[in-house]
Design a protein around this motif. Structure first.
Motif, PDB file in Angstrom:
ATOM      1  N   ASP A  14       0.819  -1.212   0.000  1.00 56.18           N
ATOM      2  CA  ASP A  14       0.000   0.000   0.000  1.00 56.18           C
ATOM      3  C   ASP A  14       0.854   1.265   0.000  1.00 56.18           C
ATOM      4  OD1 ASP A  14      -2.447  -1.287  -0.127  1.00 56.18           O
ATOM      5  OD2 ASP A  14      -2.409  -1.686   2.035  1.00 56.18           O
ATOM      6  N   ARG A  15       2.118   1.123   0.415  1.00 53.88           N
ATOM      7  CA  ARG A  15       3.012   2.286   0.389  1.00 53.88           C
ATOM      8  C   ARG A  15       3.903   2.272  -0.831  1.00 53.88           C
ATOM      9  NH1 ARG A  15       5.845   2.396   6.072  1.00 53.88           N
ATOM     10  NH2 ARG A  15       5.104   0.253   6.113  1.00 53.88           N
ATOM     11  N   ALA A  16       4.406   1.085  -1.195  1.00 54.81           N
ATOM     12  CA  ALA A  16       5.288   0.970  -2.355  1.00 54.81           C
ATOM     13  C   ALA A  16       4.517   0.299  -3.488  1.00 54.81           C
ATOM     14  CB  ALA A  16       6.505   0.137  -1.999  1.00 54.81           C
ATOM     15  N   THR A  17       4.915   0.594  -4.723  1.00 55.89           N
ATOM     16  CA  THR A  17       4.334  -0.111  -5.866  1.00 55.89           C
ATOM     17  C   THR A  17       5.197  -1.329  -6.136  1.00 55.89           C
ATOM     18  OG1 THR A  17       3.466   1.958  -6.759  1.00 55.89           O
ATOM     19  CG2 THR A  17       3.684   0.107  -8.299  1.00 55.89           C
ATOM     20  N   LEU A  18       4.698  -2.494  -5.741  1.00 57.06           N
ATOM     21  CA  LEU A  18       5.440  -3.750  -5.863  1.00 57.06           C
ATOM     22  C   LEU A  18       4.836  -4.556  -7.005  1.00 57.06           C
ATOM     23  CD1 LEU A  18       7.499  -5.828  -4.647  1.00 57.06           C
ATOM     24  CD2 LEU A  18       5.615  -6.626  -3.182  1.00 57.06           C
ATOM     25  N   PHE A  19       5.642  -4.883  -8.011  1.00 56.17           N
ATOM     26  CA  PHE A  19       5.056  -5.527  -9.188  1.00 56.17           C
ATOM     27  C   PHE A  19       6.062  -6.415  -9.909  1.00 56.17           C
ATOM     28  CE2 PHE A  19       6.793  -2.914 -12.749  1.00 56.17           C
ATOM     29  CZ  PHE A  19       7.435  -1.925 -12.006  1.00 56.17           C
ATOM     30  N   VAL A  20       5.534  -7.183 -10.859  1.00 59.47           N
ATOM     31  CA  VAL A  20       6.339  -8.089 -11.676  1.00 59.47           C
ATOM     32  C   VAL A  20       6.508  -7.458 -13.062  1.00 59.47           C
ATOM     33  CG1 VAL A  20       6.439 -10.388 -12.722  1.00 59.47           C
ATOM     34  CG2 VAL A  20       5.532 -10.113 -10.394  1.00 59.47           C
ATOM     35  N   GLN A  21       7.751  -7.415 -13.505  1.00 57.56           N
ATOM     36  CA  GLN A  21       8.107  -6.719 -14.754  1.00 57.56           C
ATOM     37  C   GLN A  21       7.254  -7.168 -15.952  1.00 57.56           C
ATOM     38  OE1 GLN A  21      11.992  -7.851 -16.039  1.00 57.56           O
ATOM     39  NE2 GLN A  21      12.475  -5.833 -16.880  1.00 57.56           N
ATOM     40  N   SER A  22       7.070  -8.472 -16.132  1.00 55.15           N
ATOM     41  CA  SER A  22       6.353  -8.965 -17.320  1.00 55.15           C
ATOM     42  C   SER A  22       4.875  -8.598 -17.297  1.00 55.15           C
ATOM     43  CB  SER A  22       6.514 -10.479 -17.447  1.00 55.15           C
ATOM     44  OG  SER A  22       5.899 -11.119 -16.344  1.00 55.15           O
ATOM     45  N   HIS A  23       4.366  -8.163 -16.139  1.00 54.31           N
ATOM     46  CA  HIS A  23       2.959  -7.756 -16.073  1.00 54.31           C
ATOM     47  C   HIS A  23       2.739  -6.377 -16.707  1.00 54.31           C
ATOM     48  CE1 HIS A  23       2.209 -10.556 -12.343  1.00 54.31           C
ATOM     49  NE2 HIS A  23       2.644 -11.197 -13.409  1.00 54.31           N
ATOM     50  N   VAL A  24       3.837  -5.686 -16.994  1.00 54.70           N
ATOM     51  CA  VAL A  24       3.753  -4.343 -17.575  1.00 54.70           C
ATOM     52  C   VAL A  24       4.507  -4.365 -18.918  1.00 54.70           C
ATOM     53  CG1 VAL A  24       4.217  -1.879 -17.182  1.00 54.70           C
ATOM     54  CG2 VAL A  24       3.695  -3.369 -15.226  1.00 54.70           C
ATOM     55  N   PRO A  25       3.791  -4.654 -20.008  1.00 61.02           N
ATOM     56  CA  PRO A  25       4.457  -4.893 -21.303  1.00 61.02           C
ATOM     57  C   PRO A  25       5.245  -3.687 -21.820  1.00 61.02           C
ATOM     58  CG  PRO A  25       2.077  -5.309 -21.456  1.00 61.02           C
ATOM     59  CD  PRO A  25       2.337  -4.854 -20.062  1.00 61.02           C
ATOM     60  N   GLU A  26       4.989  -2.509 -21.284  1.00 62.20           N
ATOM     61  CA  GLU A  26       5.729  -1.314 -21.720  1.00 62.20           C
ATOM     62  C   GLU A  26       7.233  -1.436 -21.490  1.00 62.20           C
ATOM     63  OE1 GLU A  26       2.799  -1.225 -20.175  1.00 62.20           O
ATOM     64  OE2 GLU A  26       1.502   0.208 -21.220  1.00 62.20           O
ATOM     65  N   HIS A  27       7.657  -2.289 -20.544  1.00 57.21           N
ATOM     66  CA  HIS A  27       9.101  -2.454 -20.317  1.00 57.21           C
ATOM     67  C   HIS A  27       9.786  -2.932 -21.592  1.00 57.21           C
ATOM     68  CE1 HIS A  27       9.469  -2.018 -15.832  1.00 57.21           C
ATOM     69  NE2 HIS A  27       8.154  -2.051 -15.992  1.00 57.21           N
ATOM     70  N   ALA A  28       9.184  -3.949 -22.210  1.00 53.70           N
ATOM     71  CA  ALA A  28       9.791  -4.512 -23.428  1.00 53.70           C
ATOM     72  C   ALA A  28       9.670  -3.527 -24.589  1.00 53.70           C
ATOM     73  CB  ALA A  28       9.125  -5.841 -23.772  1.00 53.70           C
ATOM     74  N   GLU A  29       8.551  -2.808 -24.639  1.00 55.60           N
ATOM     75  CA  GLU A  29       8.354  -1.874 -25.748  1.00 55.60           C
ATOM     76  C   GLU A  29       9.364  -0.723 -25.693  1.00 55.60           C
ATOM     77  OE1 GLU A  29       4.401  -0.219 -26.055  1.00 55.60           O
ATOM     78  OE2 GLU A  29       4.897   0.825 -27.918  1.00 55.60           O
ATOM     79  N   LEU A  30       9.550  -0.153 -24.508  1.00 54.05           N
ATOM     80  CA  LEU A  30      10.518   0.948 -24.398  1.00 54.05           C
ATOM     81  C   LEU A  30      11.944   0.438 -24.632  1.00 54.05           C
ATOM     82  CD1 LEU A  30      11.138   3.918 -23.915  1.00 54.05           C
ATOM     83  CD2 LEU A  30      11.190   3.452 -21.448  1.00 54.05           C
ATOM     84  N   ALA A  31      12.212  -0.789 -24.190  1.00 56.73           N
ATOM     85  CA  ALA A  31      13.549  -1.363 -24.405  1.00 56.73           C
ATOM     86  C   ALA A  31      13.845  -1.434 -25.911  1.00 56.73           C
ATOM     87  CB  ALA A  31      13.655  -2.748 -23.773  1.00 56.73           C
ATOM     88  N   TRP A  32      12.827  -1.765 -26.711  1.00 57.49           N
ATOM     89  CA  TRP A  32      13.053  -1.817 -28.165  1.00 57.49           C
ATOM     90  C   TRP A  32      13.453  -0.437 -28.702  1.00 57.49           C
ATOM     91  CZ3 TRP A  32      14.375  -5.087 -31.669  1.00 57.49           C
ATOM     92  CH2 TRP A  32      14.358  -4.676 -33.013  1.00 57.49           C
ATOM     93  N   VAL A  33      12.693   0.566 -28.281  1.00 54.43           N
ATOM     94  CA  VAL A  33      12.978   1.927 -28.746  1.00 54.43           C
ATOM     95  C   VAL A  33      14.387   2.340 -28.330  1.00 54.43           C
ATOM     96  CG1 VAL A  33      12.317   4.362 -28.516  1.00 54.43           C
ATOM     97  CG2 VAL A  33      10.539   2.600 -28.787  1.00 54.43           C
ATOM     98  N   LEU A  34      14.734   2.091 -27.074  1.00 48.85           N
ATOM     99  CA  LEU A  34      16.055   2.493 -26.579  1.00 48.85           C
ATOM    100  C   LEU A  34      17.162   1.690 -27.262  1.00 48.85           C
ATOM    101  CD1 LEU A  34      15.315   2.880 -22.747  1.00 48.85           C
ATOM    102  CD2 LEU A  34      15.475   4.706 -24.471  1.00 48.85           C
ATOM    103  N   GLY A  35      16.866   0.441 -27.580  1.00 51.47           N
ATOM    104  CA  GLY A  35      17.859  -0.386 -28.284  1.00 51.47           C
ATOM    105  C   GLY A  35      18.212   0.210 -29.630  1.00 51.47           C
ATOM    106  N   CYS A  36      17.217   0.833 -30.249  1.00 49.81           N
ATOM    107  CA  CYS A  36      17.452   1.462 -31.554  1.00 49.81           C
ATOM    108  C   CYS A  36      18.234   2.766 -31.432  1.00 49.81           C
ATOM    109  CB  CYS A  36      16.124   1.670 -32.273  1.00 49.81           C
ATOM    110  SG  CYS A  36      15.314   0.105 -32.664  1.00 49.81           S
ATOM    111  N   LEU A  37      18.430   3.229 -30.212  1.00 51.61           N
ATOM    112  CA  LEU A  37      19.244   4.425 -29.974  1.00 51.61           C
ATOM    113  C   LEU A  37      20.620   4.072 -29.420  1.00 51.61           C
ATOM    114  CD1 LEU A  37      16.678   6.803 -28.182  1.00 51.61           C
ATOM    115  CD2 LEU A  37      17.441   6.890 -30.570  1.00 51.61           C
TER     116      LEU A  37
END
Ligand code: ADP
Ligand code: NA
Length: 338
Positions: A76-99
């Motif tokens: 309730d105080r911290a946002t605790l989550f699993v990376q694969s549950h938020v697909p934006e991680h992989a999407e942004l990684a693709w964009v950054l990889g191209c840079l």
């Protein structure tokens, strides 16, 4: 006032966290949730950069979350989550990889270390681009995209400095190419974080990948083996309980663990054990370690018994993280030209 934001991630690559993870990182996660807007992530996408078993990964991800809750991370105080549950991680990684320049990625020393240890299966491109995914993990949670001077803080040990530097470079490069979007993150050295060495090889770091079972203490270990390992920890031929990193690495490591867990200063411990030899010192330390981790083990097992409750915690974390990540990606997509 708005709290500074912190992002930290940990891989679910073992059945238990170890004493080094606890004193070097996870205990600070618990402390920082009171002073920061904390985003804590179990990074399962990173865990598949080396060969893995799907059922084992799924179990370890759950066990990792349960241990973090048992240590005191409060969903309730911290946002605790699993990376694969938020697909934006992989999407942004693709964009950054191209840079990212190929040569630039090739200079990451941790890749050179890790790839040289890969067996017959060989090294994956995912292991090579791992630091780019790490950059995405952090930059997705940039506070208020576009705001100046509000850098996200990232707790890092020495071995992660180069990756954080790459993250800063990619943030600046993105801004330069596409307009002010990310604030380069800042390294944060959490107070009280202690570097813990292997109980059998006191000059090497305690590590799940490199330590022998006798050199490492698992958070979820039973009291019996815990005590044995500490009683058998390598010290030296002397008898003095004295802090000396160079000449007494083993005793120094034990003093550091004792002090970090129990709150007694190292000089006070030196005075307490003056003239008493290593036996009593180790016995007392073993008790401190057992007293610290027994309640954490018991709470973890209880949490693992209630899958539904765990899933609710994870759904809540994913929802909160997704809210921020989706907003960042909306801006990124627009700027990149999607
Ligand atoms: P390992 O080296 O066992 O693979 P990781 O590299 O996954 O552990 O580290 C996870 C977190 O725990 C990182 O923040 C790292 O700095 C911290 N950590 C790992 N080992 C130690 C140690 N021996 N002493 C202090 N902190 C550690
Ligand atoms: Na490691």
């Amino acid at each position: 006032a708005v709290r500074p934001r912190v992002f930290s991630g940990i891989q679910p690559t073992a059945d238990s966290f170890h004493l080094g993870n606890y004193l070097g990182a996870l205990r600070q996660w618990v402390a920082m949730q009171d002073t920061h807007d904390a985003f804590y992530c179990v990074v399962d996408l990173h865990a598949i950069t080396i060969e893995h078993d799907p059922a084992v990964l799924r179990r370890r991800t759950k066990v990792a979350i349960a241990q973090l809750l048992a240590m005191g991370v409060d969903p309730d105080r911290a946002t605790l989550f699993v990376q694969s549950h938020v697909p934006e991680h992989a999407e942004l990684a693709w964009v950054l990889g191209c840079l990212t320049g190929f040569g630039e990625a090739g200079r990451m020393t941790q890749f050179k270390d890790k790839s040289s240890k890969q067996g017959t299966g060989g090294t994956s491109v995912g292991l090579f681009t791992y630091p780019i995914l790490q950059a995405a993990d952090i930059l997705l949670y940039t506070p208020d995209p576009g705001a100046e001077g509000r850098a996200i803080r990232v707790p890092v040990g020495e071995d992660q400095r180069q990756h954080l530097e790459l993250t800063r470079t990619l943030a600046q490069r993105f801004n330069h190419r596409f307009g002010e979007t990310f604030v380069p993150p800042e390294a944060h050295i959490p107070p009280g974080a202690a570097k813990i060495t292997d109980l059998q090889e006191p000059d090497a770091k305690m590590s799940k990948s490199a330590s022998s079972p006798q050199g490492i203490i698992d958070v979820l270990e039973e009291p019996g083996p815990m005590r044995k390992k500490i009683m058998r920890a390598v010290t030296d031929t002397g008898t003095e309980v004295v802090y000396d990193e160079e000449k007494k690495a083993g005793v120094t490591n034990l003093l550091r663990i004792f002090s970090a867990l129990d709150g007694t200063s190292v000089p006070d411990l030196e005075r307490r054990y003056e003239g008493s030899g290593y036996g009593q010192f180790k016995k007392d330390l073993a008790q401190v370690v057992v007293d610290t981790f027994t309640p954490i083990r018991e709470r973890t097992l209880k949490l693992l018994d209630d899958e539904e409750q765990l899933d609710r915690v994870l759904a809540q974390g994913a929802e909160r993280a997704s809210g921020v990540a989706a907003r960042t990606m909306e801006i990124v997509r627009e700027r990149v030209g999607f």
